[in-house]
Design a protein around this motif. Structure first.
Motif, PDB file in Angstrom:
ATOM      1  N   GLY A 142     -59.749  20.068 -19.469  1.00  0.00           N
ATOM      2  CA  GLY A 142     -58.682  19.097 -19.671  1.00  0.00           C
ATOM      3  C   GLY A 142     -58.085  18.556 -18.395  1.00  0.00           C
ATOM      4  N   HIS A 143     -58.059  19.354 -17.332  1.00  0.00           N
ATOM      5  CA  HIS A 143     -57.476  18.911 -16.066  1.00  0.00           C
ATOM      6  C   HIS A 143     -58.338  17.880 -15.338  1.00  0.00           C
ATOM      7  CE1 HIS A 143     -55.594  22.859 -16.796  1.00  0.00           C
ATOM      8  NE2 HIS A 143     -54.566  22.369 -16.147  1.00  0.00           N
ATOM      9  N   ASN A 144     -59.615  17.796 -15.689  1.00  0.00           N
ATOM     10  CA  ASN A 144     -60.555  16.949 -14.950  1.00  0.00           C
ATOM     11  C   ASN A 144     -60.753  15.568 -15.554  1.00  0.00           C
ATOM     12  OD1 ASN A 144     -61.459  18.950 -12.988  1.00  0.00           O
ATOM     13  ND2 ASN A 144     -62.394  19.997 -14.714  1.00  0.00           N
ATOM     14  N   HIS A 145     -60.139  15.292 -16.687  1.00  0.00           N
ATOM     15  CA  HIS A 145     -60.413  14.054 -17.405  1.00  0.00           C
ATOM     16  C   HIS A 145     -59.111  13.443 -17.917  1.00  0.00           C
ATOM     17  CE1 HIS A 145     -64.085  16.563 -17.654  1.00  0.00           C
ATOM     18  NE2 HIS A 145     -64.696  15.412 -17.400  1.00  0.00           N
ATOM     19  N   LEU A 247     -50.254  14.528 -15.354  1.00  0.00           N
ATOM     20  CA  LEU A 247     -49.970  13.577 -14.284  1.00  0.00           C
ATOM     21  C   LEU A 247     -50.550  14.139 -12.998  1.00  0.00           C
ATOM     22  CD1 LEU A 247     -46.241  13.089 -15.339  1.00  0.00           C
ATOM     23  CD2 LEU A 247     -48.223  11.742 -16.076  1.00  0.00           C
ATOM     24  N   THR A 248     -51.617  13.517 -12.516  1.00  0.00           N
ATOM     25  CA  THR A 248     -52.371  14.036 -11.386  1.00  0.00           C
ATOM     26  C   THR A 248     -52.366  13.018 -10.256  1.00  0.00           C
ATOM     27  OG1 THR A 248     -53.827  15.114 -12.998  1.00  0.00           O
ATOM     28  CG2 THR A 248     -54.551  15.106 -10.699  1.00  0.00           C
ATOM     29  N   GLY A 249     -51.865  13.412  -9.102  1.00  0.00           N
ATOM     30  CA  GLY A 249     -51.793  12.488  -7.972  1.00  0.00           C
ATOM     31  C   GLY A 249     -50.828  11.345  -8.225  1.00  0.00           C
ATOM     32  N   VAL A 250     -49.713  11.633  -8.884  1.00  0.00           N
ATOM     33  CA  VAL A 250     -48.710  10.611  -9.205  1.00  0.00           C
ATOM     34  C   VAL A 250     -47.504  10.815  -8.296  1.00  0.00           C
ATOM     35  CG1 VAL A 250     -47.226   9.654 -10.997  1.00  0.00           C
ATOM     36  CG2 VAL A 250     -49.517  10.471 -11.583  1.00  0.00           C
ATOM     37  N   ASP A 251     -47.180   9.821  -7.502  1.00  0.00           N
ATOM     38  CA  ASP A 251     -46.070   9.904  -6.548  1.00  0.00           C
ATOM     39  C   ASP A 251     -44.915   9.010  -6.977  1.00  0.00           C
ATOM     40  OD1 ASP A 251     -47.750  11.550  -5.140  1.00  0.00           O
ATOM     41  OD2 ASP A 251     -48.192  10.101  -3.551  1.00  0.00           O
ATOM     42  N   ASP A 268     -47.659  18.723 -17.357  1.00  0.00           N
ATOM     43  CA  ASP A 268     -48.313  19.243 -16.165  1.00  0.00           C
ATOM     44  C   ASP A 268     -48.183  18.211 -15.055  1.00  0.00           C
ATOM     45  OD1 ASP A 268     -49.049  21.317 -17.828  1.00  0.00           O
ATOM     46  OD2 ASP A 268     -51.046  21.496 -16.964  1.00  0.00           O
ATOM     47  N   ILE A 269     -47.585  18.626 -13.951  1.00  0.00           N
ATOM     48  CA  ILE A 269     -47.313  17.755 -12.813  1.00  0.00           C
ATOM     49  C   ILE A 269     -48.190  18.268 -11.682  1.00  0.00           C
ATOM     50  CG2 ILE A 269     -45.512  16.976 -11.226  1.00  0.00           C
ATOM     51  CD1 ILE A 269     -43.544  17.758 -13.620  1.00  0.00           C
ATOM     52  N   ASP A 270     -49.321  17.606 -11.469  1.00  0.00           N
ATOM     53  CA  ASP A 270     -50.420  18.168 -10.690  1.00  0.00           C
ATOM     54  C   ASP A 270     -50.672  17.308  -9.448  1.00  0.00           C
ATOM     55  OD1 ASP A 270     -52.640  19.571  -9.891  1.00  0.00           O
ATOM     56  OD2 ASP A 270     -53.890  19.044 -11.607  1.00  0.00           O
ATOM     57  N   CYS A 271     -50.570  17.915  -8.269  1.00  0.00           N
ATOM     58  CA  CYS A 271     -50.865  17.193  -7.021  1.00  0.00           C
ATOM     59  C   CYS A 271     -49.950  15.973  -6.861  1.00  0.00           C
ATOM     60  CB  CYS A 271     -52.327  16.759  -6.971  1.00  0.00           C
ATOM     61  SG  CYS A 271     -53.525  18.081  -7.215  1.00  0.00           S
ATOM     62  N   CYS A 272     -48.694  16.105  -7.222  1.00  0.00           N
ATOM     63  CA  CYS A 272     -47.749  14.982  -7.203  1.00  0.00           C
ATOM     64  C   CYS A 272     -46.720  15.154  -6.093  1.00  0.00           C
ATOM     65  CB  CYS A 272     -47.038  14.861  -8.549  1.00  0.00           C
ATOM     66  SG  CYS A 272     -48.125  14.521  -9.949  1.00  0.00           S
ATOM     67  N   LYS A 273     -46.168  14.031  -5.631  1.00  0.00           N
ATOM     68  CA  LYS A 273     -45.189  14.044  -4.549  1.00  0.00           C
ATOM     69  C   LYS A 273     -43.977  13.203  -4.926  1.00  0.00           C
ATOM     70  CE  LYS A 273     -44.838  13.239   0.459  1.00  0.00           C
ATOM     71  NZ  LYS A 273     -45.611  12.883   1.683  1.00  0.00           N
ATOM     72  N   ILE A 290     -42.909  23.310 -18.747  1.00  0.00           N
ATOM     73  CA  ILE A 290     -42.878  22.427 -17.577  1.00  0.00           C
ATOM     74  C   ILE A 290     -43.691  23.126 -16.496  1.00  0.00           C
ATOM     75  CG2 ILE A 290     -41.424  21.318 -15.844  1.00  0.00           C
ATOM     76  CD1 ILE A 290     -39.165  21.307 -17.928  1.00  0.00           C
ATOM     77  N   CYS A 291     -44.771  22.482 -16.060  1.00  0.00           N
ATOM     78  CA  CYS A 291     -45.783  23.222 -15.302  1.00  0.00           C
ATOM     79  C   CYS A 291     -46.275  22.430 -14.090  1.00  0.00           C
ATOM     80  CB  CYS A 291     -46.945  23.558 -16.229  1.00  0.00           C
ATOM     81  SG  CYS A 291     -48.045  24.828 -15.584  1.00  0.00           S
ATOM     82  N   PRO A 292     -45.593  22.511 -12.944  1.00  0.00           N
ATOM     83  CA  PRO A 292     -46.193  21.969 -11.723  1.00  0.00           C
ATOM     84  C   PRO A 292     -47.481  22.711 -11.389  1.00  0.00           C
ATOM     85  CG  PRO A 292     -43.836  22.362 -11.433  1.00  0.00           C
ATOM     86  CD  PRO A 292     -44.235  23.020 -12.731  1.00  0.00           C
ATOM     87  N   LYS A 293     -48.504  21.944 -11.032  1.00  0.00           N
ATOM     88  CA  LYS A 293     -49.787  22.515 -10.638  1.00  0.00           C
ATOM     89  C   LYS A 293     -50.263  21.844  -9.360  1.00  0.00           C
ATOM     90  CE  LYS A 293     -51.254  23.998 -15.215  1.00  0.00           C
ATOM     91  NZ  LYS A 293     -52.312  24.030 -16.252  1.00  0.00           N
ATOM     92  N   SER A 294     -51.305  22.405  -8.787  1.00  0.00           N
ATOM     93  CA  SER A 294     -51.873  21.853  -7.562  1.00  0.00           C
ATOM     94  C   SER A 294     -53.371  22.157  -7.565  1.00  0.00           C
ATOM     95  CB  SER A 294     -51.188  22.461  -6.330  1.00  0.00           C
ATOM     96  OG  SER A 294     -51.704  21.906  -5.148  1.00  0.00           O
TER      97      SER A 294
END
Length: 569
Positions: A142-145, A247-251, A268-273, A290-294
């Motif tokens: 799920g994280h890759n698509h 949300l992946t790479g969302v700044d 999921d807030i992934d690789c975000c700034k 609520i799950c920040p990820k990297s």
């Protein structure tokens, strides 16, 4: 400001504010209008003007996407969803466009194809998932698509979804498979004694099981990749698929006043700034709230950083949908449900978690707060303040520096966890078998931790058989508190920790518990100041501890030790 208010008044006027049930199957008479009678303005694009019907039976996603394309072609605008039930497959976001969900509007995810089928509702399918990549193995499918979602966008900017309406992911997969057809018998209950995390339920009530990797299946409510200047505000999500928000790479991301009632991850807030999450309610009994990820999903490690999570409520104790409908039905005590529902940084953790605050948040009937660096993340400069918890099922506080190391072998090394402050933290009636845990691994310590004004009132009980046990290291294991098994402490277990300060901390069992309140193993430089805990038989268990000070405490007399091993205080 006058222009903004004028536009908002016009938007509300056009939206036809009213109520519509989630299960509505016909267009309310007030909106059974011809295209020619639908009023629009140059910057508001009513989806009915593009052919949307809103009867809950007609697939409206072609009309919705036409409205979005028209708004984008005009340089931007608001795509309006009036009251009604708008049945849809994939909706493709564009730059400079706001989707506005009016009061009474439901964007309803159409049924995905079941196993053995090639199409879903009325022959429709969700957009195809992106091709697999060399780095897909480093995180779950799920994280890759992103494209196989109800709403998705990639490489877009200045986009928003707002309004008090509902996104109902009825036809989405929640990331499990293979599926079972509707009406098939429910799965068996968890075997007696089986740990909750090891037993994965195979259904969520009466919803069918769609196979996440099957072509045409929708997997997420909202998914964005490599975007900037994004706002999500005021809407609700019911049953959001594998992720309500991925949300992946969302700044430059704002998430405000959302209500999410779902059967997997809330957001999921992934690789975000530069992220602000505020005023949100999340009920997610089967996964994290609520799950920040990297993760490594972008094909390289990118930190999640400069994040504020504040004024939020997370829970895992309510039946699906009952938070949104206001009935607040708790699961039966013997229901086989994870009750996860927490705020957690991890487990996907290749890039790091840096410069983060978590404040003014309420936990109820879920797992505790977790920070995890398992895949090389630099987890540092984090402040956690003003947290309350009730009925937590595992570990009110869980900090883990481990070595799962999912990532390229040549570059993925053990990360760090340091410079973390916890202040004004209250936990009531948490289960006692697994206490709060701060654990590094041999050779890699959690460092520079300060906890103050912490009150832990737990259930207690006769855990005499756990006194003195040594939990396994489990260096490479999936990081959850239960991975260590039952704990030798009733309050806090510290292992591979350096520079620890605990001040004005109280551990208060509701029933007598024979375990020490604080168990320390391989801890270097620890200060306990004004600490309160039961003194019978002992408050502290010390093994391979150096440079310890206990001062001004009711838990023990003032004590200064250069070294201590196999000692209790």
């Amino acid at each position: 400001m006058d222009t903004f208010n004028s536009r908002r008044r016009e938007l509300l006027k056009l939206s036809g504010m009213g109520l519509a049930a989630v299960a509505a199957t016909s267009v309310p008479s007030a909106y059974a209008a011809t295209k020619s009678s639908i009023k629009t303005t140059p910057d508001i694009f009513d989806i009915r003007a593009f052919g949307a019907v809103g009867d809950g039976k007609t697939v409206d996603s072609p009309a919705i996407n036409k409205a979005i394309e028209a708004a984008a072609a005009a340089g931007g605008g608001t795509v309006l969803f009036p009251a009604g039930t708008w049945l849809s497959f994939s909706v493709r976001l564009k730059s400079n466009v706001d989707l506005y969900l009016s009061q009474g509007a439901t964007l309803l995810a159409a049924d995905s194809p079941l196993p053995g089928q090639t199409t879903g509702y009325n022959g429709g399918t969700y957009d195809a998932a992106e091709p697999n990549t060399a780095w897909d193995a480093y995180q779950d499918y799920g994280h890759n698509h992103w494209h196989n979602s109800l709403i998705w966008g990639e490489d877009i900017h200045d986009v928003s979804i707002s309004g008090p309406g509902l996104i109902y992911g009825k036809g989405l997969s929640f990331g499990a498979g293979p599926g079972r057809p509707p009406g098939a018998p429910p799965p068996p209950p968890r075997p007696a004694g089986a740990p909750a995390r090891a037993f994965r339920p195979r259904s969520r009530g009466n919803y069918p099981m769609y196979q996440a990797e099957q072509p045409g299946v929708g997997n997420k409510a909202i998914a964005l990749k490599n975007c900037r200047n994004v706002i999500f505000r005021d809407f609700s999500i019911l049953k959001g698929g594998h992720f309500g928000l991925l949300l992946t790479g969302v700044d430059n991301l704002t998430i405000d006043n959302l209500k999410i009632d779902t059967d997997r991850d809330g957001m999921d807030i992934d690789c975000c700034k530069n992220v602000r999450v505020s005023n949100c309610t999340v009920n997610s009994p089967w996964d994290d709230g609520i799950c920040p990820k990297s993760s490594y999903a972008l094909g390289y490690p990118r930190a999640t950083e400069n994040v504020t999570v504040t004024n939020c409520y997370v829970t895992g104790t309510y039946e699906l949908g009952t938070v949104l409908d206001g009935t607040w039905k708790k699961f039966a005590a013997d229901a086989h449900v994870y009750r996860t529902g927490r705020i957690k940084c991890g487990t996907e953790s290749n890039g790091g978690f840096k410069n983060i605050t978590i404040s003014n948040c309420v936990f109820e009937g879920c797992h505790g707060l977790a920070l995890e660096s398992e895949d090389g993340a630099l987890c540092e400069d984090i402040a956690i303040t003003n947290i309350t918890q009730r009925d937590v099922s595992e570990s009110p506080i869980f900090f883990r520096l481990g070595a799962r190391l999912r990532g390229p072998k040549e570059t993925t090394k053990v990360g760090t966890m340091q410079r973390i402050v916890v202040d004004n933290f209250v936990s009531y009636n948490n289960e006692s078998r697994v206490c709060s845990i701060l654990s590094g691994i041999p050779g890699y310590e959690i460092k520079d931790i300060k906890m103050s004004n912490v009150y832990i009132q737990h259930q207690g009980g006769n855990y005499a058989d756990l006194v003195g046990i040594v939990p396994p290291e489990n260096v490479e294991k999936y990081p959850d508190p239960g991975m260590f098994g039952p704990m030798p402490a009733q309050g806090f277990f510290f292992r591979h920790v350096r520079n620890l300060e605990m001040s004005h901390v109280e551990v208060a069992p509701m029933n007598p518990d024979p375990r020490p309140s604080f168990a320390l193993q391989e801890v270097e430089r620890a200060d306990f100041i004004a600490v309160t805990a039961p003194t019978t038989p002992a408050a502290f268990s010390l093994n391979k501890v150096t440079d310890l000070r206990i001062l001004l405490s009711r838990a023990a007399k003032d004590t200064v030790l250069d070294t201590a091993d196999g000692k209790t205080v």
